[in-house]
Design an enzyme around this catalytic site. Structure first.
Site, mmCIF file in Angstrom:
data_model
loop_
_atom_site.group_PDB
_atom_site.id
_atom_site.type_symbol
_atom_site.label_atom_id
_atom_site.label_comp_id
_atom_site.label_asym_id
_atom_site.label_seq_id
_atom_site.Cartn_x
_atom_site.Cartn_y
_atom_site.Cartn_z
ATOM 1 N N ASP A 144 -2.153 -1.475 -9.546
ATOM 2 C CA ASP A 144 -1.128 -0.962 -8.639
ATOM 3 C C ASP A 144 -0.635 0.384 -9.151
ATOM 4 O OD1 ASP A 144 -1.185 -3.213 -6.967
ATOM 5 O OD2 ASP A 144 0.229 -4.280 -8.239
ATOM 6 N N ASP A 174 -2.594 -3.303 -0.567
ATOM 7 C CA ASP A 174 -1.309 -3.910 -0.203
ATOM 8 C C ASP A 174 -0.728 -3.271 1.057
ATOM 9 O OD1 ASP A 174 -1.433 -5.529 -2.456
ATOM 10 O OD2 ASP A 174 -0.301 -4.121 -3.695
#
Length: 209
Positions: A144, A174
């Site tokens: 991430d 995401d």
């Protein structure tokens, strides 16, 4: 139908490429926890997520990855059926986003533990290290990097004083999942039910019985 098939393939492949390129660049150029400030409200922060989207965790990593694979396979089949019945292009795009987002994070879980060395707070990960990867298949961690600390709550706000509004760190996959889920809930609830009945007519017969 051929146009919609090509569109869904190009969309999925394009989003997966973007997602993986960004992740690989971050993982091979940044140490764990390193932050690059773009604006006051936007930073690139390298974190690794062992669980679900936005840093959440749920049970065993092996079970979670297997569950993701099963769900992605089901979404892929649903997308295939939508294209086959020549359903609405806008809805096919939304389901393609769901699929691309799911697969994007699955790739990390399946392969990253094998093809990367361990990322640390002092060392950048190496791609295809001589000593092997940092984890077995299915046990890789999701990369991430997008962080949007939009603002900090004033100290006088009860319970939230000093806390950052919207603190999760996330990735392109995401974003695909989140955007598609909001679109399904807000704009495509009717199409979701209708398409399920068209793609899986046995489901309609069972409901009638």
């Amino acid at each position: 139908m051929k146009t919609k098939k090509l569109l869904s393939i190009l969309l999925v492949v394009g989003l997966l490429l973007i997602d993986q390129i960004v992740k690989i660049v971050v993982k091979t150029h940044m140490t764990l926890g390193e932050s690059i400030q773009i604006f006051d409200w936007f930073r690139i922060v390298f974190v690794e997520n062992p669980g679900m989207a936005f840093g959440m965790s749920l049970g065993s990593k092996w079970i979670l990855t297997t569950f993701r694979i099963v769900v992605s396979a089901a979404v892929a089949y649903y997308l295939y059926k939508l294209v086959k019945i020549d359903y609405k292009t806008s809805f096919i795009v939304v389901i393609a986003l769901v699929f691309a987002g799911a697969v994007g994070n699955i790739i990390d879980c399946i392969f990253y533990g094998r093809i990367f060395s361990e990322s640390t707070y002092f060392d950048v990960a190496q791609l295809f290290p001589a000593g092997g990867g940092y984890a077995p298949v299915l046990m890789g961690r999701v990369v991430d990097m997008f962080y949007f600390p939009l603002f900090v709550f004033p100290d006088w706000v009860p319970m939230l004083g000093g806390e950052v509004f919207f603190s999760p760190v996330f990735n392109v996959a995401d974003i695909c999942i989140t955007v598609s889920m909001f679109a399904l809930i807000l704009f495509f609830r009717k199409e979701l039910n209708e398409s399920m009945d068209l793609c899986f007519p046995k489901r309609t017969k069972e409901n009638e019985e």
